[in-house]
Enzyme design. Structure first.
Site, PDB file in Angstrom:
ATOM      1  N   LYS A 297       0.854  -1.185   0.000  1.00 41.19           N
ATOM      2  CA  LYS A 297       0.000   0.000   0.000  1.00 41.19           C
ATOM      3  C   LYS A 297       0.893   1.238   0.000  1.00 41.19           C
ATOM      4  CE  LYS A 297      -3.792  -2.456   0.662  1.00 41.19           C
ATOM      5  NZ  LYS A 297      -3.264  -3.717   0.175  1.00 41.19           N
ATOM      6  N   ASP A 298       0.469   2.281  -0.710  1.00 40.31           N
ATOM      7  CA  ASP A 298       1.316   3.480  -0.762  1.00 40.31           C
ATOM      8  C   ASP A 298       1.149   4.325   0.499  1.00 40.31           C
ATOM      9  OD1 ASP A 298      -0.919   5.114  -1.084  1.00 40.31           O
ATOM     10  OD2 ASP A 298      -0.595   5.471  -3.210  1.00 40.31           O
ATOM     11  N   SER A 299       1.817   5.470   0.522  1.00 37.71           N
ATOM     12  CA  SER A 299       1.873   6.242   1.768  1.00 37.71           C
ATOM     13  C   SER A 299       0.672   7.151   1.958  1.00 37.71           C
ATOM     14  CB  SER A 299       3.160   7.075   1.798  1.00 37.71           C
ATOM     15  OG  SER A 299       3.149   7.977   0.708  1.00 37.71           O
TER      16      SER A 299
END
Length: 398
Positions: free
Chosen positions: A75-77
């Site tokens: 998952k990205d930030s």
């Protein structure tokens, strides 16, 4: 060519991700932990950091090697994410007692095996769009009704193409063995970056002033600096200079090229996204297995029930191509990019075997409501599919 499945319906406009709480992603696990075993499955909530950074912080705090921490999805930030990670030889109560910046442990239960990449059913999203038009709710509901019936175009979307929007072009240059172009694209376009120094560095490179460019590049552009350092030592040796790029990043460029070609097939097939044709390689949604469609009329009812969908190519040296008209379209697309299946048979761990990916995916439990903050959307998608594909159809803000 229109590029929306719901081209006939107006969008809501607006913006997303103004605050982390505006974008909540929750992993849907493939199975619950069983309650015994040497691994502990921790449901964590992270905000403002990537999955790898969350793992780094957990591993450091618990003195576990990072590579032993299992996770199902990256998952990205941006936003708030709830996902499960597995840790060996750590007691559940030890995990529950942790206090970490950016990571909260919500629950911890024992299980027998390490969590593997891809071991998730999908993701549930809760997204707020701010600054929408007054008639946003009926517009969103009309779009969601079409997506529920026909499926969500299974695009990768712009987030796959990097800060300068050209990762796929770097990948294509790598596959074509055109190292000069690969380096030129990596250094970038002065119009696409922020900051005078950074722009000046790119302009100096374009003038052929390599040492001046290296001097001007900001410290955070580590990859660009390492490539330029090699060019200073061996001017004109672009292939060797490009070898300074980290293998993980090189793999990312190659997969961006695959993604871009796939997205083009999705756009070309929008009108028949929910229809299988003779020659299509169709995917069974229950298990992901693919088969060749010989008689489109026989398979049509299964496509209408969303049991099967046509697939598109994630090109590679071993990917099965479609037959009939679809096969011709795929071969023409690859040839127009100056590539062949053999182009993907790269040395040094960069070989791309390729696979098929469904052109559409089902959307689950979709609902919309309006509150003081804007338009609130909830829906779930299978693993490997992106919320941006849904938001694109609803907002139409391109």
């Amino acid at each position: 060519m229109h590029s929306y499945l719901t081209a006939g319906l107006p969008g809501t406009g607006g913006t997303i991700k103004e605050s982390p709480e505006d974008f909540l992603v929750e992993e849907l696990p493939l199975y619950p932990p069983c309650g015994e075993g040497e691994h502990t499955y921790a449901l964590i909530e992270k905000r403002g950091i990537t999955t790898l950074e969350a793992i780094r912080r957990l591993a450091r705090a618990l003195k576990v090697p990072e590579r032993e921490v299992g996770y199902a999805g990256m998952k990205d930030s941006r936003g708030v994410t709830r996902q499960t990670v597995s840790l060996p030889r750590v007691a559940p109560e030890e995990l529950r007692a942790l206090e970490l910046s950016g990571v909260v442990v919500l629950s911890a239960v024992r299980h027998r095996n390490k969590l593997r990449l891809g071991h998730l059913a999908g993701n549930r999203f809760r997204i707020r769009i701010r600054g929408v038009v007054p008639e946003a709710l009926p517009r969103a509901e009309a779009v969601l009704a079409v997506l529920a019936r026909r499926g969500v175009p299974n695009r990768f979307g712009e987030q796959r193409y990097g800060v300068q929007g050209n990762s796929h072009l770097i990948g294509r240059a790598m596959l074509a063995g055109d190292w000069r172009t690969a380096v030129d694209l990596l250094i970038g376009d002065p119009a696409r970056v922020e900051g005078e120094g950074w722009r000046g560095a790119i302009e100096a490179y374009r003038r052929g002033a390599i040492e001046e460019s290296l001097h001007l590049f900001p410290g955070h552009c580590r990859t660009e600096r390492e490539v330029l350092q090699r060019l200073v030592k061996r001017p004109g040796d672009f292939e060797r200079a490009f070898q300074a790029v980290h293998p993980r990043l090189r793999k990312l460029y190659l997969s961006a090229c695959q993604s871009h070609l796939f997205d083009r097939v999705v756009t070309e097939r929008l009108d028949s996204l929910d229809t299988v044709m003779a020659g299509d390689l169709a995917c069974k949604h229950e298990n992901g297995a693919c088969f060749l469609v010989e008689d489109a009329a026989v398979e049509a009812p299964r496509a209408a029930r969303f049991e099967i969908s046509p697939t598109g190519p994630l090109f590679g040296c071993r990917m099965t191509q479609a037959g009939g008209e679809e096969g011709e379209r795929e071969r023409a697309l690859l040839a127009a990019a100056g590539l062949t299946p053999a182009s993907f048979d790269l040395p040094g761990g960069l070989r791309m075997e390729g696979e098929r990916r469904p052109l559409r995916v089902p959307i689950g439990g979709a609902r919309a409501e309006v509150d003081a903050g804007g338009l609130l959307l909830e829906f779930s998608l299978p693993k490997g599919s992106y919320a941006t594909a849904v938001l694109r159809e609803i907002m139409k803000s391109e």
